[in-house]
Structure formats: C-alpha cells, structure tokens
Scaffold this motif. Structure first.
Motif, mmCIF file in Angstrom:
data_model
loop_
_atom_site.group_PDB
_atom_site.id
_atom_site.type_symbol
_atom_site.label_atom_id
_atom_site.label_comp_id
_atom_site.label_asym_id
_atom_site.label_seq_id
_atom_site.Cartn_x
_atom_site.Cartn_y
_atom_site.Cartn_z
ATOM 1 N N PHE A 111 -4.772 -12.977 18.359
ATOM 2 C CA PHE A 111 -5.529 -11.955 19.091
ATOM 3 C C PHE A 111 -4.825 -10.602 19.033
ATOM 4 N N ARG A 112 -5.526 -9.618 18.517
ATOM 5 C CA ARG A 112 -4.963 -8.263 18.499
ATOM 6 C C ARG A 112 -6.077 -7.285 18.822
ATOM 7 N N TYR A 113 -5.779 -6.374 19.723
ATOM 8 C CA TYR A 113 -6.778 -5.381 20.112
ATOM 9 C C TYR A 113 -6.700 -4.233 19.126
ATOM 10 N N LYS A 118 -14.380 -4.744 8.408
ATOM 11 C CA LYS A 118 -14.362 -5.893 7.501
ATOM 12 C C LYS A 118 -12.924 -6.396 7.332
ATOM 13 N N GLY A 119 -12.712 -7.679 7.590
ATOM 14 C CA GLY A 119 -11.372 -8.233 7.412
ATOM 15 C C GLY A 119 -10.394 -7.862 8.508
ATOM 16 N N ARG A 120 -10.888 -7.267 9.577
ATOM 17 C CA ARG A 120 -10.013 -6.924 10.698
ATOM 18 C C ARG A 120 -10.750 -7.196 12.004
ATOM 19 N N GLN A 121 -10.325 -8.191 12.711
ATOM 20 C CA GLN A 121 -11.007 -8.575 13.943
ATOM 21 C C GLN A 121 -10.022 -8.644 15.097
ATOM 22 N N ARG A 122 -10.576 -8.792 16.285
ATOM 23 C CA ARG A 122 -9.695 -8.902 17.455
ATOM 24 C C ARG A 122 -9.301 -10.353 17.689
ATOM 25 N N HIS A 125 -7.811 -15.531 12.439
ATOM 26 C CA HIS A 125 -7.090 -16.799 12.259
ATOM 27 C C HIS A 125 -6.002 -16.664 11.214
ATOM 28 N N GLN A 126 -4.921 -17.329 11.450
ATOM 29 C CA GLN A 126 -3.826 -17.298 10.487
ATOM 30 C C GLN A 126 -3.405 -18.699 10.085
ATOM 31 N N ILE A 127 -2.935 -18.809 8.845
ATOM 32 C CA ILE A 127 -2.101 -19.936 8.442
ATOM 33 C C ILE A 127 -0.690 -19.384 8.421
ATOM 34 N N SER A 209 3.193 3.871 8.126
ATOM 35 C CA SER A 209 2.120 4.643 8.781
ATOM 36 C C SER A 209 0.866 4.666 7.923
ATOM 37 N N LYS A 210 -0.284 4.566 8.569
ATOM 38 C CA LYS A 210 -1.537 4.609 7.836
ATOM 39 C C LYS A 210 -2.146 6.010 7.888
ATOM 40 N N ASN A 211 -1.444 6.934 8.568
ATOM 41 C CA ASN A 211 -1.921 8.311 8.681
ATOM 42 C C ASN A 211 -1.804 9.038 7.334
ATOM 43 N N VAL A 257 7.357 -1.974 3.925
ATOM 44 C CA VAL A 257 8.093 -2.379 5.128
ATOM 45 C C VAL A 257 7.134 -3.232 5.921
ATOM 46 N N ARG A 258 7.621 -4.084 6.750
ATOM 47 C CA ARG A 258 6.738 -4.908 7.539
ATOM 48 C C ARG A 258 6.592 -4.255 8.900
ATOM 49 N N GLY A 259 5.465 -4.504 9.548
ATOM 50 C CA GLY A 259 5.167 -3.843 10.815
ATOM 51 C C GLY A 259 6.076 -4.236 11.971
ATOM 52 N N ALA A 280 -3.993 -6.814 2.504
ATOM 53 C CA ALA A 280 -2.920 -7.812 2.638
ATOM 54 C C ALA A 280 -3.526 -9.156 3.042
ATOM 55 N N VAL A 281 -3.312 -10.179 2.206
ATOM 56 C CA VAL A 281 -3.877 -11.485 2.554
ATOM 57 C C VAL A 281 -2.833 -12.449 3.093
ATOM 58 N N LEU A 282 -1.570 -12.228 2.713
ATOM 59 C CA LEU A 282 -0.529 -13.171 3.122
ATOM 60 C C LEU A 282 0.783 -12.393 3.074
ATOM 61 N N ALA A 283 1.493 -12.373 4.182
ATOM 62 C CA ALA A 283 2.640 -11.473 4.259
ATOM 63 C C ALA A 283 3.734 -12.035 5.141
ATOM 64 N N GLY A 284 4.962 -11.703 4.793
ATOM 65 C CA GLY A 284 6.059 -12.201 5.625
ATOM 66 C C GLY A 284 7.401 -11.712 5.162
ATOM 67 N N ALA A 305 2.714 -15.286 7.207
ATOM 68 C CA ALA A 305 1.406 -15.611 7.784
ATOM 69 C C ALA A 305 0.328 -15.115 6.841
ATOM 70 N N GLY A 306 -0.733 -15.886 6.711
ATOM 71 C CA GLY A 306 -1.861 -15.486 5.872
ATOM 72 C C GLY A 306 -3.105 -15.332 6.732
ATOM 73 N N GLY A 307 -3.956 -14.376 6.388
ATOM 74 C CA GLY A 307 -5.184 -14.164 7.153
ATOM 75 C C GLY A 307 -6.287 -15.070 6.626
ATOM 76 N N VAL A 308 -6.743 -15.992 7.459
ATOM 77 C CA VAL A 308 -7.748 -16.968 7.008
ATOM 78 C C VAL A 308 -9.059 -16.262 6.633
ATOM 79 N N GLU A 309 -9.498 -15.297 7.457
ATOM 80 C CA GLU A 309 -10.766 -14.607 7.151
ATOM 81 C C GLU A 309 -10.697 -13.925 5.786
ATOM 82 N N ARG A 310 -9.574 -13.247 5.547
ATOM 83 C CA ARG A 310 -9.454 -12.505 4.281
ATOM 84 C C ARG A 310 -9.367 -13.464 3.097
ATOM 85 N N LEU A 311 -8.625 -14.534 3.240
ATOM 86 C CA LEU A 311 -8.533 -15.524 2.160
ATOM 87 C C LEU A 311 -9.890 -16.170 1.924
HETATM 88 P P1 ATP Z 1 -2.477 -5.079 8.418
HETATM 89 O O1 ATP Z 1 -1.550 -4.108 7.752
HETATM 90 O O2 ATP Z 1 -3.698 -5.423 7.606
HETATM 91 O O3 ATP Z 1 -2.801 -4.692 9.825
HETATM 92 P P2 ATP Z 1 -0.416 -6.747 9.463
HETATM 93 O O4 ATP Z 1 0.828 -6.280 8.826
HETATM 94 O O5 ATP Z 1 -0.718 -6.302 10.835
HETATM 95 O O6 ATP Z 1 -1.651 -6.455 8.502
HETATM 96 P P3 ATP Z 1 0.596 -9.428 9.694
HETATM 97 O O7 ATP Z 1 1.066 -9.259 11.075
HETATM 98 O O8 ATP Z 1 1.572 -9.464 8.590
HETATM 99 O O9 ATP Z 1 -0.511 -8.337 9.379
HETATM 100 O O10 ATP Z 1 -0.332 -10.732 9.609
HETATM 101 C C1 ATP Z 1 -0.422 -11.525 8.425
HETATM 102 C C2 ATP Z 1 -1.812 -11.517 7.859
HETATM 103 O O11 ATP Z 1 -2.774 -11.760 8.875
HETATM 104 C C3 ATP Z 1 -2.256 -10.200 7.254
HETATM 105 O O12 ATP Z 1 -1.761 -10.073 5.954
HETATM 106 C C4 ATP Z 1 -3.755 -10.318 7.293
HETATM 107 O O13 ATP Z 1 -4.221 -11.083 6.189
HETATM 108 C C5 ATP Z 1 -3.989 -11.091 8.559
HETATM 109 N N1 ATP Z 1 -4.373 -10.197 9.661
HETATM 110 C C6 ATP Z 1 -3.581 -9.417 10.416
HETATM 111 N N2 ATP Z 1 -4.280 -8.768 11.359
HETATM 112 C C7 ATP Z 1 -5.577 -9.152 11.204
HETATM 113 C C8 ATP Z 1 -6.800 -8.858 11.881
HETATM 114 N N3 ATP Z 1 -6.832 -8.050 12.920
HETATM 115 N N4 ATP Z 1 -7.943 -9.450 11.443
HETATM 116 C C9 ATP Z 1 -7.930 -10.307 10.390
HETATM 117 N N5 ATP Z 1 -6.807 -10.629 9.718
HETATM 118 C C10 ATP Z 1 -5.642 -10.073 10.119
#
Ligand code: ATP
Ligand code: MG
Length: 414
Positions: A111-113, A118-122, A125-127, A209-211, A257-259, A280-284, A305-311
């Motif tokens: 859960f993230r606010y 598309k591909g970004r939800q609140r 799901h992750q693997i 930064s995404k700015n 860099v990772r967030g 980003a579909v799978l990151a760590g 962690a991988g994003g299930v929706e994106r995969l």
């Molecule tokens: P992004 O830069 O896209 O916000 P993130 O660095 O915040 O990604 P991570 O915390 O590394 O993402 O999470 C691992 C994976 O989970 C991401 O690569 C992405 O596939 C998926 N993910 C992250 N946030 C979301 C979201 N809000 N909705 C759908 N998938 C997500």
C-alpha cells in the motif's frame, strides 16, 4: 454514489487479470523454490516505526506514501508499503538470526499513497525474495539470477533489461555524499523544493528525482563509481564477474540509486520500455545496514521486489482457464445421476461443469460457452445400459463409455 466506486488507486482483479497475476506469482514461487527460497508472510500492517525508521526519513514512501492510522491508545500502525522492512523485523523479533543464512520468498499486496496511473496503484502486489546473512557478492548474483530466470520463465526476459550500479560501502558513500552536497549546493537555486530539502538530509536521493529540472542537473552530476573505495570497487567487480559467468546481460547505470536509504553496494532494476513511465518491473539490492538500524544484530542481506501488476501486463497473453468437462443430463430422470457423477469426476481431479437447468440444446450452448473440451451425455438409454455418451466438442466424434470407466477415460481430455 461514490461509496459504490472502488477507492481511488485500488482495483478489482477480475478472473482474466487474476490468471495473469497467478501466472506471475506461481512462476516466481516455483523458480525461487528451485534456489531454496521458502515462502513466508509478514503481517499486512506493522508499527509505523518499522517503516519510518528504516526506509529513510526523506524517502518518498516515508514522506508521503504511507497509510498510517492511529489506534485508540495512540499507537500508530502502517499498512506495509514493501516487504523487506517487515521481513527483517520478523528476523529480529522471531530470533531467526541464529539460523542464518535464510532465504525467503513472499508475495502479497502493498500500500502506497501515490498518484494512480497505469502501472501505479495505491494497493498493488509484489513478489519478493530476501537472502539474509550472506555478505558475499555471490549473494547478489544469486538474487539477480532468480529474478532473471523468473522473467525468462514468464517469457518476458527479452522485454526487460537489467541495470546495475554500486552504492558502495558507508565510507564510499560518505565521500560521494560530500561531493554531491558541494555540486548540488553550487546549483541550489535550480533545484526543486523537494530536492533542496534533500540536499541537507540525503543528497543521494536527488539522483532519484523525477522532477524535470532536477534531471538536467543530475545528468551532469559527479558519478558514484569515481568515489568508490577499493573494497567497494572490488565488490562490484565480483558481482559483475558472477553475472558475466552466468551470461546475464546488464548495463551499468551510474545514475541508478534506489529510493530507500538502506541500500549499500549492489543496486539493480530490471526495466522495460513497454509500460511508459512505469518502467521498473523488478528492483532491489543489498541492504547490509538494515537489521542493525532496526536494533538487531548486524546482518548482511540482499533481495528484490517485483511489481505483479507490471509483470502481468507484460505477459503476451492471459493464461486460459482450464477447459471443463460438461456433464449433461437429458431429461429430469437423469439429473440425480448427473449430479453424483459430476461429484465423482471432480473428486478424481477433473474439472467439471454441470449446468443447473435447461434442455439438451440449452446445456450444449452452455458447454460451448464454457469452452468445454468434451460433453458427457446422460439420457435414459445410456442409464439403462450403464454407459455415457462422450462427445468430443473439438471434433464432434461420439463414443459410448461404461460409467465405471468414465473417470479414467476422461483423463485423456484434461
Ligand atoms: P517507482 O520508481 O516505479 O515508483 P519504486 O522504486 O518505488 O518504483 P520499489 O519500492 O523498488 O519501487 O518496488 C519494487 C517494484 O514494485 C517496482 O519496481 C514496481 O514494479 C512495483 N511498484 C512499486 N510501486 C508500485 C505502485 N504504486 N503500483 C504498482 N507497482 C508498484
Ligand atoms: Mg515509488
């Protein structure tokens, strides 16, 4: 009536999409298992500190994305925005440290606010896999290999490229931090408000930064690789050598860099160009300092962690549901036997569709709609002879089969 809408950023997952999710999760679980990762789960919510004290006070997640709520006694709880912090909490509170190294697989909602698109939800799901208690570069190579094999097993390996970087050890990080503060400090007035705030607390985050304005500055910033000490440089070389050995292609991306604050050394992302901005579909990466930050014993660790929706969106086609066997009673007298027979066939492992009403014609239509593979017709003639008529719905060929051999005979159609 807004109460009848799903909450913004949440979605219903209907069967076709669910089959995609299932394919992603089951494939990941199966591949991870081959490497010895065992499935576990942590709670959906934790004490807020578990996340706020570990992810970094300037991270996007902590500053603006957490779903936090207060209990009657004032205790603050947060819906998990990711799995790693909870898993490390479990390692410490469950006294698992004595069993290191440990390999975990996990799948579930997060859960993230944030702003839905598309591909970004609140709720998404992750693997996730975590390798705990391994300090060697081979650990990073292994978790990356697991990710790579999962993408291949899903048939989407060619759609994603692996980007790799090193964030160094704490000493290298401190050196690079100093250089960045100086560089961005010189361009302070051109930084976004967010990044100006990061300048004091965590200048590395500015690189993420995404700015648009920041992006220009970031492109010309000094790169981490020039400030890695010998140990970190050697560590990174070993990770790359391991990947080379396995034939896993990667691109070193010095801007990656990772967030989250807890990463050291290896950072990586599998990215695709097929999902627009949400690439980003799978990151760590490696997070050697996390357990200690939480108050536990120092525990080297790495994972992703991988994003299930994106995969799931990358899968070329949605998996089909299994084709059922349609059991069709002809006439009321045969309904009882059809019901019992269906039950028996299901018990023997076959997928059976039994309509609830209707004449032969209506039930045949239903069978076709269900994409049934074969129809088992039961009329009074059949009953008298203790047989059923099987109709292969792909070829139209019919045959009679004794009732007591039906399950065995039907197995060839599943
Ligand atoms: P992004 O830069 O896209 O916000 P993130 O660095 O915040 O990604 P991570 O915390 O590394 O993402 O999470 C691992 C994976 O989970 C991401 O690569 C992405 O596939 C998926 N993910 C992250 N946030 C979301 C979201 N809000 N909705 C759908 N998938 C997500
Ligand atoms: Mg994010």
């Amino acid at each position: 009536m807004t109460a009848l809408q799903p909450v913004r950023g949440t979605r219903d997952i209907l069967p076709e999409e669910m089959r995609r999710h299932r394919r992603v999760i089951e494939t990941a679980r199966w591949v991870a298992e081959r490497y010895g990762y065992q499935e576990m789960a942590v709670p959906l919510f934790e004490f807020t500190d578990v996340f706020s004290r570990t992810l970094g006070e300037t991270s996007d997640i902590v500053t603006k994305e957490m779903y936090t709520f207060a209990m009657k006694d004032g205790e603050r709880l947060t819906l998990r925005p990711e799995a790693t912090a909870g898993i490390v909490r479990a390692l410490i509170s469950g006294g698992l440290s004595q069993h290191l190294p440990l390999k975990f697989f996990f799948a579930g909602p997060m859960f993230r606010y944030e702003r839905p698109q598309k591909g970004r939800q609140r709720q998404f799901h992750q693997i996730d896999i975590e390798l705990l208690g391994v300090a060697e570069p081979q650990g990073d190579v292994e978790v990356i290999a697991v990710g790579s094999q999962i993408l291949d097993a899903l048939g989407i390996g060619a759609k994603a490229t692996l980007e790799l970087n090193s964030l160094g050890d704490p000493e290298s990080r401190a050196a690079y931090r100093g250089v960045l503060v100086e560089y961005f400090g010189d361009h302070r007035d051109r930084l976004s408000d967010d990044s100006r705030a990061r300048l004091e607390r965590n200048p590395l985050r500015i690189l993420d930064s995404k700015n648009e304005g920041d992006r220009g500055l970031v492109a010309a910033a000094p790169v981490f690789s020039d400030y890695l000490n010998d140990y970190s440089r050697d560590y990174f070389a070993k990770v790359r050598a391991g990947l080379d050995l396995l034939g896993i292609a990667y691109q070193v991306n010095p801007r990656l860099v990772r967030g989250l604050d807890y990463y050291t050394h290896t950072a990586f992302e599998f990215v695709t160009t097929e999902l627009g901005a949400q690439g980003a579909v799978l990151a760590g990466g490696r997070y050697d300092g996390l357990a200690e930050t939480m108050g536990g014993p120092a525990t080297p660790a790495t994972g992703w962690a991988g994003g299930v929706e994106r995969l799931a969106m990358l899968l070329a086609v949605a998996p089909e549901p299994p084709r059922p066997i349609a059991v069709i009673p002809i006439g009321e007298a045969c309904e009882g036997i059809a019901l019992r027979l269906s039950e028996d066939l299901r018990r023997s492992g076959l997928v059976v569709d039994l309509g609830f009403a209707g004449n032969l014609n209506k039930r045949m239509k239903r069978a076709n709609k269900q994409n049934a593979r074969v129809a088992v017709l039961l009329g009074e003639d059949e009953l008298a002879a203790n047989v059923a008529t099987l109709r292969d719905l792909d070829t139209g060929v019919q045959e009679k089969v004794a009732l007591d051999q039906l399950a065995e005979h039907l197995a060839q159609f599943s």
